[in-house]
Write an enzyme that holds these catalytic residues in place. Structure first.
Site, PDB file in Angstrom:
ATOM      1  N   ASP A  75      38.409  28.828  47.559  1.00  0.00           N
ATOM      2  CA  ASP A  75      38.650  30.190  48.056  1.00  0.00           C
ATOM      3  C   ASP A  75      37.403  30.702  48.770  1.00  0.00           C
ATOM      4  O   ASP A  75      36.280  30.239  48.504  1.00  0.00           O
ATOM      5  CB  ASP A  75      39.025  31.134  46.892  1.00  0.00           C
ATOM      6  N   GLY A  76      37.628  31.637  49.664  1.00  0.00           N
ATOM      7  CA  GLY A  76      36.526  32.360  50.299  1.00  0.00           C
ATOM      8  C   GLY A  76      36.116  33.521  49.410  1.00  0.00           C
ATOM      9  O   GLY A  76      36.607  33.671  48.279  1.00  0.00           O
ATOM     10  N   ASP A  78      33.889  37.687  49.671  1.00  0.00           N
ATOM     11  CA  ASP A  78      33.159  38.641  50.509  1.00  0.00           C
ATOM     12  C   ASP A  78      31.655  38.358  50.425  1.00  0.00           C
ATOM     13  O   ASP A  78      30.955  38.424  51.425  1.00  0.00           O
ATOM     14  CB  ASP A  78      33.474  40.075  50.062  1.00  0.00           C
ATOM     15  N   LYS A  88      35.338  39.402  45.462  1.00  0.00           N
ATOM     16  CA  LYS A  88      36.508  39.061  46.266  1.00  0.00           C
ATOM     17  C   LYS A  88      37.375  40.319  46.336  1.00  0.00           C
ATOM     18  O   LYS A  88      38.422  40.400  45.699  1.00  0.00           O
ATOM     19  CB  LYS A  88      37.245  37.889  45.624  1.00  0.00           C
ATOM     20  N   GLY A  91      40.665  41.362  50.056  1.00  0.00           N
ATOM     21  CA  GLY A  91      42.065  40.952  50.162  1.00  0.00           C
ATOM     22  C   GLY A  91      43.014  41.704  49.248  1.00  0.00           C
ATOM     23  O   GLY A  91      44.222  41.728  49.482  1.00  0.00           O
ATOM     24  N   GLU A  97      44.115  35.578  42.304  1.00  0.00           N
ATOM     25  CA  GLU A  97      43.071  34.601  42.654  1.00  0.00           C
ATOM     26  C   GLU A  97      42.279  34.200  41.409  1.00  0.00           C
ATOM     27  O   GLU A  97      41.936  33.019  41.225  1.00  0.00           O
ATOM     28  CB  GLU A  97      42.119  35.191  43.704  1.00  0.00           C
ATOM     29  N   LYS A 115      27.673  34.703  53.622  1.00  0.00           N
ATOM     30  CA  LYS A 115      28.277  35.170  52.356  1.00  0.00           C
ATOM     31  C   LYS A 115      27.288  35.088  51.195  1.00  0.00           C
ATOM     32  O   LYS A 115      27.514  35.698  50.150  1.00  0.00           O
ATOM     33  CB  LYS A 115      29.490  34.297  52.002  1.00  0.00           C
TER      34      LYS A 115
HETATM   35  O1  LIG Z   1      37.956  37.065  48.886  1.00  0.00           O
HETATM   36  C1  LIG Z   1      38.531  37.357  49.877  1.00  0.00           C
HETATM   37  C2  LIG Z   1      38.996  38.713  50.142  1.00  0.00           C
HETATM   38  O2  LIG Z   1      38.742  39.483  49.047  1.00  0.00           O
HETATM   39  C3  LIG Z   1      38.788  36.332  50.908  1.00  0.00           C
HETATM   40  O3  LIG Z   1      38.862  35.102  50.310  1.00  0.00           O
HETATM   41  C4  LIG Z   1      37.679  36.353  51.891  1.00  0.00           C
HETATM   42  O4  LIG Z   1      37.590  37.628  52.498  1.00  0.00           O
HETATM   43  C5  LIG Z   1      37.944  35.332  52.936  1.00  0.00           C
HETATM   44  O5  LIG Z   1      36.899  35.343  53.826  1.00  0.00           O
HETATM   45  P1  LIG Z   1      36.928  34.512  55.165  1.00  0.00           P
HETATM   46  O6  LIG Z   1      38.051  35.087  56.008  1.00  0.00           O
HETATM   47  O7  LIG Z   1      35.570  34.808  55.733  1.00  0.00           O
HETATM   48  O8  LIG Z   1      37.128  33.083  54.819  1.00  0.00           O
END
Ligand SMILES: O=C(CO)[C@H](O)[C@H](O)COP(=O)(O)O
Length: 223
Positions: A75-76, A78, A88, A91, A97, A115
């Protein structure tokens, strides 16, 4: 210009092995990863958009509710710090998540090098049962008097954003984020809180890409 999120996704795609069950979060880095997957795996996701993308690519998508564990959850985020504590918040799907991250043998954070920060300073979002909004707000304003509390509003319809579980999202901006171990449990213990967007010491590693190439970062916990 180099797309660092794509570089991180390419590095992540090389870790995936045939036959694994892979969890995927949300965002642009994860979207790159979906497009790169060439392995015979099963997938699950916390994200409506990622599920649609997986299906468009003809990949097998399982419901998280049918699984007890997964091999890797990518996962990504912030922001994340040297302990790989991650926020996070953006989103609004952190509750799902976090469940998937907790089910994974390895939870791997992905993104560009921006990040990785010395100290988290992004807002925390809290998913709250609608009937508890006022009592949770009151409790937070007593416990964290300097924090700003903003109910996340929709810009596509009148009224608040409603989470995937029918709840409200409260964005909490601290002047300085309190010590994370205490914050993690304090917020979680307030009745009416479903979950918050701090992923405290959950990630096993982070793969980031930037000017210095790919970096794999392992968590460093103070002695
Ligand atoms: O945790 C998150 C949102 O809360 C997303 O995973 C994050 O924003 C994804 O980032 P990116 O678009 O830079 O990959």
């Amino acid at each position: 210009m180099t797309d660092y999120k794509m570089e991180a996704a390419i590095a992540a795609s090389k870790i995936i092995a045939n036959g694994q069950t892979i969890g995927l979060g949300a965002g642009t880095t994860i979207a790159h990863l979906v497009k790169l997957i060439g392995k015979d795996c099963k997938f699950t996701s916390s994200s409506f958009n990622t599920i649609n993308l997986l299906r468009e690519h003809g990949l097998t998508v399982l419901s998280p509710s049918s699984l007890k564990k997964i091999d890797i959850y990518f996962d990504g985020c912030d922001q994340f710090d040297a302990e790989l504590n991650a926020l996070k918040s953006g989103g609004g799907i952190h509750t799902k998540e976090k469940i998937l991250a907790s089910m994974a043998d390895q939870f791997i954070l992905l993104g560009d090098a921006g990040k990785f920060v010395p100290q988290l300073n992004y807002p925390l979002v809290i998913e709250i049962l609608p009937q508890a909004l006022q009592v949770v707000r009151e409790r937070l304003s007593v416990d964290f008097p300097d924090a700003s509390l903003v109910l996340r509003m929709s810009n596509q319809k009148d009224g608040p954003v409603i989470s995937d579980h029918g709840n409200f999202l409260l964005d909490v901006t601290f002047t300085k984020l309190p010590a994370l171990a205490g914050l993690n449990t304090h917020i979680k213990m307030i009745p009416g809180v479903v979950d918050h967007s701090l992923f405290y010491r959950m990630a096993a590693k982070a793969i980031i890409a930037g000017e210095n190439g790919i970096q794999v970062i392992m968590p460093i916990y103070p002695a």
